[in-house]
Design an enzyme around this catalytic site. Sequence first.
Site, short mmCIF file in Angstrom:
data_model
loop_
_atom_site.label_atom_id
_atom_site.label_comp_id
_atom_site.label_asym_id
_atom_site.label_seq_id
_atom_site.Cartn_x
_atom_site.Cartn_y
_atom_site.Cartn_z
N PHE A 220 6.43 19.04 14.63
CA PHE A 220 5.75 17.74 14.55
C PHE A 220 5.19 17.40 15.93
O PHE A 220 5.89 17.51 16.93
CB PHE A 220 6.73 16.66 14.07
CG PHE A 220 6.05 15.36 13.77
CD1 PHE A 220 5.33 15.20 12.60
CD2 PHE A 220 6.11 14.31 14.67
CE1 PHE A 220 4.67 14.00 12.33
CE2 PHE A 220 5.47 13.11 14.41
CZ PHE A 220 4.74 12.96 13.24
N ARG B 172 0.92 16.83 0.07
CA ARG B 172 2.39 16.80 0.11
C ARG B 172 2.92 15.84 -0.95
O ARG B 172 2.36 14.75 -1.15
CB ARG B 172 2.89 16.26 1.47
CG ARG B 172 2.83 17.21 2.61
CD ARG B 172 3.63 16.69 3.80
NE ARG B 172 3.44 15.27 4.09
CZ ARG B 172 4.07 14.61 5.05
NH1 ARG B 172 4.96 15.23 5.83
NH2 ARG B 172 3.85 13.33 5.26
N LYS C 28 11.95 7.06 6.58
CA LYS C 28 11.63 8.06 5.56
C LYS C 28 12.66 7.94 4.43
O LYS C 28 12.66 6.95 3.71
CB LYS C 28 11.53 9.43 6.22
CG LYS C 28 10.32 9.46 7.18
CD LYS C 28 10.21 10.68 8.05
CE LYS C 28 8.94 10.58 8.90
NZ LYS C 28 8.86 11.59 9.95
C1 PLP Z 1 8.11 11.31 11.16
C2 PLP Z 1 8.53 12.17 12.31
C3 PLP Z 1 8.58 11.67 13.61
C4 PLP Z 1 8.08 10.27 13.89
O1 PLP Z 1 8.30 9.84 15.18
P1 PLP Z 1 8.00 8.30 15.53
O2 PLP Z 1 8.38 8.18 16.93
O3 PLP Z 1 8.79 7.47 14.57
O4 PLP Z 1 6.55 8.06 15.28
C5 PLP Z 1 9.08 12.47 14.61
N1 PLP Z 1 9.48 13.74 14.35
C6 PLP Z 1 9.40 14.28 13.11
C7 PLP Z 1 9.84 15.67 12.86
C8 PLP Z 1 8.91 13.51 12.07
O5 PLP Z 1 8.81 14.04 10.85
#
Ligand code: PLP
Length: 411
Positions: free
Chosen positions: A128, A372, A225
């Site tokens: 991510f 997705r 989530k």
């Molecule tokens: C959704 C997600 C994030 C989100 O990070 P934020 O700081 O809340 O924007 C981070 N890492 C992963 C793997 C995610 O899926």
Amino acid sequence: MTPPASRADCEACDARDPLARIRDEFLIKPGVIYLDGNSLGALTRDSVARTRTMLEEQWGPDLISSWNVHGWFDLPHRLGAKIAPLIGAAADEVLVADSTSVNLFKLASAAMMTRGARHRILTESGNFPTDIYVLQGLAALSGGAIEIITVPRSEVAARIDDATFLVVLTHVHYKTAELFDLQAITERAHAQGARILWDLSHSVGALAVDIGAAQAEFAVGCTYKYLNGGPGSPAFLYVRRDLQDAIRPGLAAWMGHAAPFDFTDDYDPAPGMARYRSGTPSLLAFAALDGALGIWDHIDLRDVRRKSEVLSELFIARVEALPGSGLVLASPREAARRGSHVALTHPRGYELMQALIARGVIGDFRAPDIVRFGFAPLYLRYIDVWEAVTILGEVLAGPLDHAEIGRSAVT
Ligand SMILES: *Cc1c(COP(=O)(O)O)cnc(C)c1O
């Protein structure tokens, strides 16, 4: 596991589903099949109630005294203790604070400051983006003292070496849903003398994680989530107990001070997880999350995982049976290697998702061509998944052109 093979089978599965009654705790608009709970969970009745209570019965009448009389100051620890059993941690090893991005920075910087002679952080290419960007920012901040390497998943285990002080990985991949073997990779990192930080954003609330059994040093994750905390709800971080006092976050702030209300000039980190706090938390967001977390008291994560696997299998099996759909599975075919969402590619993925949303089936699109579909077992029914694929088949049988209109920047 054999997924239900007909509408009637789906109804029978719903009738004997141990989680079926949990759906009533959520406010879900009739006519909507929500397959995006992996990105933003649904609203619980208790989130509404708790937020209202904080507004009307705490902040309103009691003003600043609420910090003490209503336990606001300790809320980050109390909510951390509620998340702890979902990830196999002890109550005093988890704190709710800030965002996942900020928590990643706090922990990676703490690891950097205690890295000894090692100079490398290893992560997966295609992780991510925030995970990679935070680390790249840290490398820049270090003035070149550390380096970040990104390697393909297949090489991760082999590339952890004696220059690596930290491995940062996401347990369930945000696009493909592919799972890492958390235990095995953690063991591998430890065998090489490296610490490990797991991002559990797409894991927590979807499958049981045992961070304690793996003896991983660090973890972070989202609560908006599968934990349904609400848009931008505060994230969590975990630090293995023996390390909590041995390291300190690179982001030092007043609420992590040993005596924040002494207002002294010199930073003296609080013992335990309190030092991983930063500034004043966004309390209303904590209220909403608090409401959403209550649900887990009565839930067995094995039921959640089992249902998630069957829902996903049902979805994939029915999609595979759609003639000439142009959809190709981008997630592992084997349920044991997947988290709780399913990714498919389609050459017109964006238009396809827009058309589905127009029909009440809400998933999401990830450029360039991935659609997705998330399966949140607390509020999805088997019949919902059956219907969703029926609608998907109908949409694919028609023209996708009208969906071009209204293309937005939100992906
Ligand atoms: C959704 C997600 C994030 C989100 O990070 P934020 O700081 O809340 O924007 C981070 N890492 C992963 C793997 C995610 O899926």
